[in-house]
Enzyme design. Structure first.
Site, PDB file in Angstrom:
ATOM      1  N   ARG A 155      69.989 121.738   9.787  1.00 33.42           N
ATOM      2  CA  ARG A 155      70.173 122.164   8.400  1.00 33.42           C
ATOM      3  C   ARG A 155      69.236 121.368   7.506  1.00 33.42           C
ATOM      4  NH1 ARG A 155      74.611 125.135   6.664  1.00 33.42           N
ATOM      5  NH2 ARG A 155      73.449 125.144   4.706  1.00 33.42           N
ATOM      6  N   GLN A 208      84.495 129.730   2.481  1.00 30.04           N
ATOM      7  CA  GLN A 208      84.863 128.318   2.560  1.00 30.04           C
ATOM      8  C   GLN A 208      85.923 127.936   1.527  1.00 30.04           C
ATOM      9  OE1 GLN A 208      81.699 129.497   2.512  1.00 30.04           O
ATOM     10  NE2 GLN A 208      80.279 128.156   3.584  1.00 30.04           N
ATOM     11  N   ASP A 221      74.132 120.095  -2.194  1.00 37.22           N
ATOM     12  CA  ASP A 221      73.437 119.837  -0.942  1.00 37.22           C
ATOM     13  C   ASP A 221      72.167 119.024  -1.168  1.00 37.22           C
ATOM     14  OD1 ASP A 221      75.280 121.225   0.633  1.00 37.22           O
ATOM     15  OD2 ASP A 221      74.303 123.132   0.190  1.00 37.22           O
ATOM     16  N   LYS A 237      76.062 125.803  -2.703  1.00 36.67           N
ATOM     17  CA  LYS A 237      76.449 127.060  -2.073  1.00 36.67           C
ATOM     18  C   LYS A 237      76.134 128.248  -2.968  1.00 36.67           C
ATOM     19  CE  LYS A 237      78.322 129.816   0.890  1.00 36.67           C
ATOM     20  NZ  LYS A 237      77.681 130.070   2.195  1.00 36.67           N
TER      21      LYS A 237
END
Length: 366
Positions: free
Chosen positions: A110, A219, A260, A271
């Site tokens: 990632r 999520q 992130d 997200k």
């Protein structure tokens, strides 16, 4: 033992969830192996995955067993230790070259997760700067991974405490909206944006959490809502498209998001769907707060324009379980994240304090 996932490299135990158990630790080192919560199975099943090989840790990150930058970073740290055990050589140069290659494998799982990249670099630095025998270095790597885990738990608590101060003081109890999962499951066991909500709950200042479902893999409804239910925190799940309506009705006092990666100017990658929430919050004069560890700030990237966005498989959009929701011939675009411009962010909360977007250089100096 019931096998809930058919992956030959995992030892999987299916455990009945205990509603009174409020301790959620997604990544745990246990004697000689790594124990992970399989987040893909929540909330239907609470599955524990035991891993003893480095390659299987890599697969766990790619498959989504572990989610969230901090949790992925911790899993990768322990994975590097397992990789170090699997390197059979007495030559320090050969050992380092192989370990560095393993680190690159973890980074590529990632590349958009800044904390994952940071965690791998920190582990590699331990081995690179050590002049001790290889066996000693292996022990140092394990100790470093365990130290990182303890630090993450502490910093999440600090984020929670700093976050309370940037939220409205009125009303006495707040109703807050969150997106995706940046809670215990995404960290060492407390959370960043959800950590702030936990701290508010413990201080008696949280009325309710509105959890956006977070399409396409849910999520928010699967993970964030599950965490809240475990701790008895009132939670209402809404579809992503309901956020503006809820704000218009006066149901939301603030929006909390994770990150992130954060660019030097404060532009924030998170997200997909976070950007639209920030726009709607701005339109309704509602504070939009980002919570993340300082390691998420990347001063080498000037702005969000320099942040790469990963695209996920289209199946996430057109498959809901066994059901196909779109016709043959349709095309799909599935970016995993979006960038929220700094001007829409009220404050960025780290373990070092709360900052305005233009103050991020100060964070690295503290």
């Amino acid at each position: 033992m019931s096998l809930a996932v058919r992956l030959p490299f995992y030892c999987v135990e299916t455990v009945m969830m205990a509603p009174s158990d409020t301790h959620v630790y997604p990544v745990v080192w246990q004697n000689d192996h790594l124990v992970l919560i399989d987040q893909r199975q929540l909330p239907e099943r609470y599955n524990i995955v035991s891993i003893r090989r480095c390659d299987d840790v890599v697969r766990s990150l790619r498959s989504g067993i572990v989610q969230g930058g901090s949790a992925m970073g911790l899993a990768a740290a322990y994975g590097l230790y397992l990789g170090a055990i699997e390197i059979h050589t007495d030559d320090p140069i050969a050992f380092w070259e192989r370990l560095e290659a393993i680190g690159d494998q973890f980074k590529q799982t990632r590349p958009d997760k800044a904390h994952l990249q940071w965690a791998v670099d920190r582990m590699l630095a331990v081995a690179h700067h050590s002049s001790d025998a290889i066996e000693v270095v292996r022990g140092q790597l394990l100790a470093e991974a365990q130290a990182m885990q303890a630090e993450d738990f502490s910093l999440c608590h600090a984020i929670g405490d700093y976050g309370i101060a940037v939220l409205p003081q009125s009303p006495a109890k707040l109703t807050l909206l969150t997106h995706c999962n940046h809670g215990a499951l995404a960290t060492s066991g407390y959370g960043t944006s959800l950590g702030i909500m936990r701290s508010l709950w413990q201080a008696g200042r949280l009325e309710r959490i509105y959890a956006a479902e977070t399409r396409p893999t849910f999520q928010g409804s699967r993970l964030t809502a599950w965490e809240c239910v475990q701790e008895g925190i009132p939670v209402t799940v809404v579809t992503d498209s309901m956020a503006a309506h809820c704000m218009q009705r006066g149901l939301i006092h603030g929006v909390l998001a994770g990150a992130d990666r954060i660019a030097a100017n404060g532009d924030t990658l998170s997200k997909i769907g976070t950007y639209s929430l920030a726009l709607v919050a701005k339109a309704h004069d509602i504070p939009f707060v980002v919570a993340a560890s300082a390691s998420t700030i990347d001063l080498t990237i000037a702005s969000g324009a320099g942040i790469a966005i990963v695209e996920h498989p289209p199946e996430e959009i057109y498959e809901l379980g066994d059901r196909v929701t779109s016709p043959n011939g349709a095309e799909f675009y599935n970016p995993a994240s979006d960038v929220t411009p700094a001007g829409l962010i009220t404050a960025i909360v780290t373990e070092k304090g709360a900052f305005a977007s233009h103050q991020l250089e100060r964070v690295s100096q503290l």
